[in-house]
Structure formats: C-alpha cells, structure tokens
Design a protein around this motif. Structure first.
Motif, PDB file in Angstrom:
ATOM      1  N   CYS A 172      61.528 -61.509 -28.117  1.00  0.00           N
ATOM      2  CA  CYS A 172      62.962 -61.281 -27.931  1.00  0.00           C
ATOM      3  C   CYS A 172      63.369 -60.580 -26.629  1.00  0.00           C
ATOM      4  CB  CYS A 172      63.518 -60.536 -29.138  1.00  0.00           C
ATOM      5  SG  CYS A 172      62.474 -59.178 -29.705  1.00  0.00           S
ATOM      6  N   SER A 175      64.293 -63.174 -24.157  1.00  0.00           N
ATOM      7  CA  SER A 175      65.545 -63.836 -24.533  1.00  0.00           C
ATOM      8  C   SER A 175      66.749 -63.001 -24.117  1.00  0.00           C
ATOM      9  CB  SER A 175      65.586 -64.073 -26.050  1.00  0.00           C
ATOM     10  OG  SER A 175      64.516 -64.901 -26.459  1.00  0.00           O
ATOM     11  N   TYR A 176      66.649 -61.698 -24.271  1.00  0.00           N
ATOM     12  CA  TYR A 176      67.748 -60.812 -23.900  1.00  0.00           C
ATOM     13  C   TYR A 176      68.018 -60.878 -22.395  1.00  0.00           C
ATOM     14  CZ  TYR A 176      70.509 -56.542 -23.474  1.00  0.00           C
ATOM     15  OH  TYR A 176      71.499 -55.640 -23.196  1.00  0.00           O
ATOM     16  N   ALA A 198      67.718 -63.151 -29.073  1.00  0.00           N
ATOM     17  CA  ALA A 198      67.252 -61.787 -28.814  1.00  0.00           C
ATOM     18  C   ALA A 198      67.515 -60.835 -29.977  1.00  0.00           C
ATOM     19  CB  ALA A 198      67.911 -61.236 -27.553  1.00  0.00           C
TER      20      ALA A 198
END
Length: 283
Positions: A172, A175-176, A198
C-alpha cells in the motif's frame, strides 16, 4: 500496524531461521551458542526492544564476528539507538565479507537516505536490484521511487512505484505515492483509484489514504462522497490531526453549500421579478 507514508523506508532484518548458513549438524557448540544469542537478539529487535537486542547481538558477535546476518542486525540495533556511525561500521563489515549481501545493501542505502546522501543511497539500492532472487525488491523499488521524488524526477519515481505495486499488489505505501503523483497531474480518477488501493491491507489503519480520497472527491465535485470520507476519518481516527483537518473541510463544505443555497433563494425571486417586468405592458 500503523505506517507513516512520509519518507517511508524499509529496514531489512535477517529472518530468524531461514538464513542460517551452516548445517546444524556441523556446528560447534560455540556456533550454536552464537545462533541462540542471534535469535534472541533479532526477536528483541523485531519487538523494538533495541537495548536488549543490542545486548544479545553483541554476545553473538563476540563469538562469531564474521557472520553477516549477525553484523547486519547488530548494525540496525545501533541505528535504532541513534548510533548511526556505529551502524554504518557493522553494515560495511557485513558487505566486506559479502559484497552481494542484499539485506545489508538495502539497509545501508536507507541509512544514506536518512543522511540525505541520495546518490550513495540510490547506488546501494540499484545494486540490490541486480540480485534477481531477492524477495523484497518491491521495497527496493519503493525506496528508489522516494529518491527520485526528492530529485524531482517524477516519471522515474512513478515507474518505480508501479514496479513495486506490480511485484506486490498489496504493497500500500507505493499505491499512496502513486495517488499523490496522479493527483498532482490533475488525473483525479486515477488518483482516487490508487488512494483506494492504499487504504487496504496493512494500511487499513492509516488515515492518510482515506483523507486523500475525500480530497480527490472534492476535486471531482463529488461532495456527498467527500463528506462521507471526511466523516469516516473523524470517526475512525479521532485522535489524529487528520480528524481535525477533516472537521475543517466538512465545516467549509457545509458553509459553502449553505451560502450557495442562500444565493439561489435570493436570485430566484429577482429573476422572477425581472421576467415579470419585461412581460408587463409599457405605459
């Protein structure tokens, strides 16, 4: 487990059992004793009991000073106790014994990053990438992406965050960062997609991706969804600064919607009055 997304670097510790380099049947009593100290020390390190970890790992080192996994974890014990110079010493010793030691290379790259020696950090991480069997390459790509962000090379940063996600779709933090990059490019639907990603897995207990979903909904003028996400932040993360920020955003949205409603109510009679005036006969 709560993760901070800002400048998130991952430290690699040797596993407790999987990295033994000698056959147990051929180990001497002293080597077995060193392994026991190492196991206790690494367990304490993972529990963030750094002083106890240091005590055990120093005992392991005194018995077997050439064991790279002991050197790596000993170095990281010193690092977490604020002794960066000593941490470098033991990580460099580990690399002197095995220059391809990916865990030590990863860790020394992270220490260079913390020292803002980004070129040295990047070189260490790129050496890690040459190890095709290393199982934490998604973390390496993430760390490299952070360096490129600092250097202002956003395309290379995005490329490495995407590689991190490709190699581990549950990762994650990457993804953030992708969400933030796409938000900065005004690609709001893409940003929303990555912020949603995320908020899953080990990052579920982090307020940042939820808050950023709300911000992205605002950019898309999805006010109902934005309010819902801000409210989620307030309810789930009441003790964080994101809860305060969400309160302020909600207050602003509600105020603007009230003003907009009042403006419509004011404009409508004026329009009607104006229409009647033109429709009326002139004398």
């Amino acid at each position: 487990m709560k993760l901070k997304f800002n400048s998130l670097l991952f430290i690699t510790l040797f596993a407790l059992t999987s990295c033994a380099t000698r056959d147990k049947l051929t180990k001497t009593p002293e080597q077995k004793k060193a392994e026991l100290f190492y196991s206790h020390g690494t367990s304490k390190l993972l529990q963030k009991d750094y002083r106890e970890a240091l005590k055990y790992l120093k005992q392991a080192y005194e018995i077997d000073p050439k064991d790279t996994k002991i050197l790596n974890n000993l170095g990281m014990s010193y690092y977490f106790l604020g002794q960066t110079k000593t941490a470098f010493k033991y990580l460099e010793e580990s690399l002197d014994i095995d220059s391809k030691n990916s865990d030590a290379l990863n860790n020394i790259g992270s220490l260079y990053f913390k020292n803002k020696e980004y070129d040295k950090s990047l070189k260490s991480y790129q050496e890690v990438l040459s190890n095709l069997t290393y199982r934490h390459q998604y973390r390496t790509h993430y760390n490299i992406g952070l360096i490129y962000l600092i250097k202002g090379e956003k395309d290379k940063a995005k490329e490495n965050f995407l590689m991190a996600n490709t190699q581990n779709q549950d990762y994650c933090p990457a993804s953030y960062e992708l969400g933030k990059l796409y938000l900065g490019e005004y690609r709001y639907n893409s940003a929303l997609k990555w912020f949603k990603e995320a908020s899953k897995g080990v990052c579920y207990e982090n307020p940042e991706p939820i808050y950023m979903q709300a911000i992205t909904h605002l950019q898309l003028e999805n006010y109902a969804q934005a309010k819902e996400k801000f409210q989620e932040v307030i309810e789930r993360f009441s003790s964080t600064r994101y809860s305060t920020l969400a309160h302020l955003k909600l207050k602003k949205i509600n105020s603007e919607q009230i003003l907009e409603k009042q403006a419509k109510e004011t404009v409508l009679p004026n329009n009607l009055k104006s229409t009647n005036q033109f429709d009326s006969p002139s004398f």
